[in-house]
Design a protein around this motif. Structure first.
Motif, PDB file in Angstrom:
ATOM      1  N   PRO A   1      30.122 -27.456 -32.923  1.00  0.00           N
ATOM      2  CA  PRO A   1      29.011 -28.217 -32.992  1.00  0.00           C
ATOM      3  C   PRO A   1      28.776 -28.414 -34.278  1.00  0.00           C
ATOM      4  CG  PRO A   1      28.983 -27.094 -30.932  1.00  0.00           C
ATOM      5  CD  PRO A   1      30.178 -26.372 -31.720  1.00  0.00           C
ATOM      6  N   VAL A   2      28.550 -27.418 -35.000  1.00  0.00           N
ATOM      7  CA  VAL A   2      28.183 -27.544 -36.379  1.00  0.00           C
ATOM      8  C   VAL A   2      29.227 -28.025 -37.097  1.00  0.00           C
ATOM      9  CG1 VAL A   2      27.222 -25.976 -38.204  1.00  0.00           C
ATOM     10  CG2 VAL A   2      26.718 -25.249 -35.846  1.00  0.00           C
ATOM     11  N   LEU A   3      30.543 -27.618 -37.220  1.00  0.00           N
ATOM     12  CA  LEU A   3      31.544 -28.246 -37.852  1.00  0.00           C
ATOM     13  C   LEU A   3      31.315 -29.910 -37.839  1.00  0.00           C
ATOM     14  CD1 LEU A   3      34.260 -25.577 -37.367  1.00  0.00           C
ATOM     15  CD2 LEU A   3      32.826 -25.978 -39.523  1.00  0.00           C
ATOM     16  N   ASN A   4      31.221 -30.094 -36.365  1.00  0.00           N
ATOM     17  CA  ASN A   4      31.420 -31.609 -36.135  1.00  0.00           C
ATOM     18  C   ASN A   4      30.075 -32.422 -36.499  1.00  0.00           C
ATOM     19  OD1 ASN A   4      34.027 -31.222 -35.193  1.00  0.00           O
ATOM     20  ND2 ASN A   4      33.573 -31.360 -33.152  1.00  0.00           N
ATOM     21  N   SER A   5      29.213 -31.831 -36.859  1.00  0.00           N
ATOM     22  CA  SER A   5      27.932 -32.603 -37.311  1.00  0.00           C
ATOM     23  C   SER A   5      27.864 -32.945 -38.531  1.00  0.00           C
ATOM     24  CB  SER A   5      26.566 -31.384 -37.123  1.00  0.00           C
ATOM     25  OG  SER A   5      26.587 -30.680 -38.476  1.00  0.00           O
TER      26      SER A   5
ATOM     27  N   ILE B   1      35.890 -20.887 -30.051  1.00  0.00           N
ATOM     28  CA  ILE B   1      36.085 -22.272 -29.930  1.00  0.00           C
ATOM     29  C   ILE B   1      35.288 -22.737 -28.715  1.00  0.00           C
ATOM     30  CG2 ILE B   1      38.198 -22.060 -28.442  1.00  0.00           C
ATOM     31  CD1 ILE B   1      37.472 -24.702 -31.247  1.00  0.00           C
ATOM     32  N   ARG B   2      34.857 -22.327 -27.654  1.00  0.00           N
ATOM     33  CA  ARG B   2      34.383 -22.539 -26.576  1.00  0.00           C
ATOM     34  C   ARG B   2      32.471 -22.647 -26.896  1.00  0.00           C
ATOM     35  NH1 ARG B   2      38.300 -19.794 -24.189  1.00  0.00           N
ATOM     36  NH2 ARG B   2      39.823 -21.084 -22.872  1.00  0.00           N
ATOM     37  N   GLU B   3      32.359 -21.882 -27.767  1.00  0.00           N
ATOM     38  CA  GLU B   3      30.589 -21.694 -27.797  1.00  0.00           C
ATOM     39  C   GLU B   3      30.018 -22.890 -28.262  1.00  0.00           C
ATOM     40  OE1 GLU B   3      27.245 -20.603 -28.008  1.00  0.00           O
ATOM     41  OE2 GLU B   3      28.892 -18.798 -27.677  1.00  0.00           O
ATOM     42  N   ILE B   4      28.753 -23.365 -27.752  1.00  0.00           N
ATOM     43  CA  ILE B   4      28.369 -24.665 -27.959  1.00  0.00           C
ATOM     44  C   ILE B   4      26.608 -24.162 -28.216  1.00  0.00           C
ATOM     45  CG2 ILE B   4      29.887 -25.899 -26.678  1.00  0.00           C
ATOM     46  CD1 ILE B   4      27.561 -25.958 -24.441  1.00  0.00           C
ATOM     47  N   GLU B   5      26.348 -23.052 -28.190  1.00  0.00           N
ATOM     48  CA  GLU B   5      24.796 -22.845 -28.322  1.00  0.00           C
ATOM     49  C   GLU B   5      24.524 -22.029 -29.573  1.00  0.00           C
ATOM     50  OE1 GLU B   5      22.378 -23.899 -26.416  1.00  0.00           O
ATOM     51  OE2 GLU B   5      23.913 -24.490 -24.792  1.00  0.00           O
ATOM     52  N   ALA B   6      25.239 -21.311 -30.100  1.00  0.00           N
ATOM     53  CA  ALA B   6      25.068 -20.737 -31.305  1.00  0.00           C
ATOM     54  C   ALA B   6      25.688 -21.545 -32.544  1.00  0.00           C
ATOM     55  CB  ALA B   6      25.903 -19.187 -31.310  1.00  0.00           C
ATOM     56  N   THR B   7      25.076 -21.380 -33.733  1.00  0.00           N
ATOM     57  CA  THR B   7      25.535 -21.985 -34.845  1.00  0.00           C
ATOM     58  C   THR B   7      26.440 -21.050 -35.639  1.00  0.00           C
ATOM     59  OG1 THR B   7      23.662 -21.049 -36.161  1.00  0.00           O
ATOM     60  CG2 THR B   7      23.338 -23.093 -35.067  1.00  0.00           C
ATOM     61  N   VAL B   8      26.484 -19.857 -35.290  1.00  0.00           N
ATOM     62  CA  VAL B   8      27.425 -18.912 -36.208  1.00  0.00           C
ATOM     63  C   VAL B   8      28.094 -17.796 -35.162  1.00  0.00           C
ATOM     64  CG1 VAL B   8      27.887 -17.276 -38.188  1.00  0.00           C
ATOM     65  CG2 VAL B   8      26.139 -19.057 -38.310  1.00  0.00           C
ATOM     66  N   VAL B   9      29.426 -17.760 -35.082  1.00  0.00           N
ATOM     67  CA  VAL B   9      29.805 -16.467 -34.142  1.00  0.00           C
ATOM     68  C   VAL B   9      30.455 -15.391 -34.956  1.00  0.00           C
ATOM     69  CG1 VAL B   9      29.933 -18.092 -32.308  1.00  0.00           C
ATOM     70  CG2 VAL B   9      32.024 -17.992 -33.921  1.00  0.00           C
ATOM     71  N   ALA B  10      30.416 -14.279 -34.313  1.00  0.00           N
ATOM     72  CA  ALA B  10      31.038 -13.120 -34.883  1.00  0.00           C
ATOM     73  C   ALA B  10      32.298 -13.071 -34.219  1.00  0.00           C
ATOM     74  CB  ALA B  10      30.271 -11.754 -34.617  1.00  0.00           C
ATOM     75  N   VAL B  11      33.489 -12.909 -35.113  1.00  0.00           N
ATOM     76  CA  VAL B  11      34.731 -12.883 -34.326  1.00  0.00           C
ATOM     77  C   VAL B  11      35.426 -11.417 -34.592  1.00  0.00           C
ATOM     78  CG1 VAL B  11      37.162 -14.010 -34.494  1.00  0.00           C
ATOM     79  CG2 VAL B  11      34.982 -15.384 -35.141  1.00  0.00           C
ATOM     80  N   ARG B  12      35.763 -11.166 -33.519  1.00  0.00           N
ATOM     81  CA  ARG B  12      36.613  -9.798 -33.354  1.00  0.00           C
ATOM     82  C   ARG B  12      37.863  -9.936 -32.941  1.00  0.00           C
ATOM     83  NH1 ARG B  12      32.446  -5.914 -34.446  1.00  0.00           N
ATOM     84  NH2 ARG B  12      30.376  -6.515 -33.977  1.00  0.00           N
ATOM     85  N   HIS B  13      38.781  -8.838 -33.115  1.00  0.00           N
ATOM     86  CA  HIS B  13      40.064  -8.881 -32.559  1.00  0.00           C
ATOM     87  C   HIS B  13      40.741 -10.331 -33.029  1.00  0.00           C
ATOM     88  CE1 HIS B  13      38.826  -5.340 -30.713  1.00  0.00           C
ATOM     89  NE2 HIS B  13      38.065  -5.943 -29.832  1.00  0.00           N
ATOM     90  N   SER B  14      40.580 -10.990 -34.264  1.00  0.00           N
ATOM     91  CA  SER B  14      41.241 -12.073 -34.603  1.00  0.00           C
ATOM     92  C   SER B  14      42.643 -11.859 -34.759  1.00  0.00           C
ATOM     93  CB  SER B  14      40.815 -12.555 -36.055  1.00  0.00           C
ATOM     94  OG  SER B  14      41.566 -13.544 -36.707  1.00  0.00           O
TER      95      SER B  14
END
Length: 256
Positions: A191-195, A165-178
């Motif tokens: 940022p991508v969602l909010n575009s 939720i804090r990521e602002i540079e990457a467009t896609v993140v790999a989520v581990r230990h959800s």
């Protein structure tokens, strides 16, 4: 055009799904007329899939020229291609397999039996976004982004107090230990969602009421991620009466 948040309340889940489906069909026709095509970001979950099923069941379904629509996903579960829990498979069964959308216009995340590595899958989706972006952009112009909301306030696979939720540079993140199974996922970043020109959040059930209330009260998006969802032109919360239990009356718009 304003980006003010609106809350539209419906009596029950069935009415909610039908109303969102009707608005989606009408708006997509308008977008295609204005822009020549549309980019839609889909979500999973009971209501996300329910809306797509309602679109499929609508007599107006084929009023849309689906050949001019591209479908993307806000997040995906890192599971095999044929797993029924994948958002992609649920969307295909509910709608995509039943409309005349070209296969090249459907952009799913990679599955766990297609790529060996979660990070590689995130990179691959970033590349897919860039391929269909305008000149100098990293991702397409999104017209409507659907989001579900978890009881903890998460959107896509961006969870409270996590790095995603804090990521602002990457467009896609790999989520581990959800904190919600399955533990490994892929997600667009905030940022991508909010575009997206329009973010449409679809919520049902009393277990969503607290998260919605906190979001509208100005909670921190790192603690309640849905609080950080804001489209460029419109942000609309489509909810049933149970989910609206903690929404101030002055924020509720007429649902007609």
């Amino acid at each position: 055009m304003t980006n003010e948040r609106r809350v539209l309340v419906h009596p029950d889940k069935q009415a909610l799904a039908g109303s969102v489906a009707a608005r989606f069909l009408t708006k997509t026709v308008d977008i295609i007329d204005d822009l020549g095509g549309a980019n839609i970001v889909l979500t999973g979950g009971t209501m996300g899939t329910g809306v797509l099923q309602a679109v499929n069941d609508s007599p107006a379904r084929d009023s849309v020229d689906w050949s001019k629509v591209h479908f993307w996903w806000g997040d995906e579960r890192w599971l095999p291609k044929a797993d029924a829990e994948r958002n992609e498979l649920q969307a295909r069964r509910a709608l995509l397999d039943n409309i005349a959308v070209p296969p090249r216009n459907i952009h799913p995340f990679a599955a766990s039996d297609e790529l060996d590595d979660l990070e590689a899958a995130a990179a691959a989706y970033s590349e897919e976004l860039a391929t269909f972006a305008g000149e100098g952009a990293r991702y397409p112009r999104f017209d409507i982004t659907f989001l579900g909301v978890g009881p903890d306030g998460h959107i896509a696979s961006l969870f409270p107090d996590r790095a995603g939720i804090r990521e602002i540079e990457a467009t896609v993140v790999a989520v581990r230990h959800s904190p919600k199974p399955p533990p490994e996922r892929l997600s667009l970043t905030r940022p991508v969602l909010n575009s997206s020109d329009r973010i449409w959040l679809v919520l049902a059930g009393e277990d969503k009421a607290s998260a919605l209330g906190l979001a509208l009260a100005g909670a921190s998006y790192t603690e309640v991620p849905v609080a950080g969802a804001k489209g460029r032109k419109r942000t609309v919360f489509f909810v049933d009466q149970d989910a609206a239990a903690e929404v101030p009356a002055n924020l509720i718009a007429p649902s007609y």
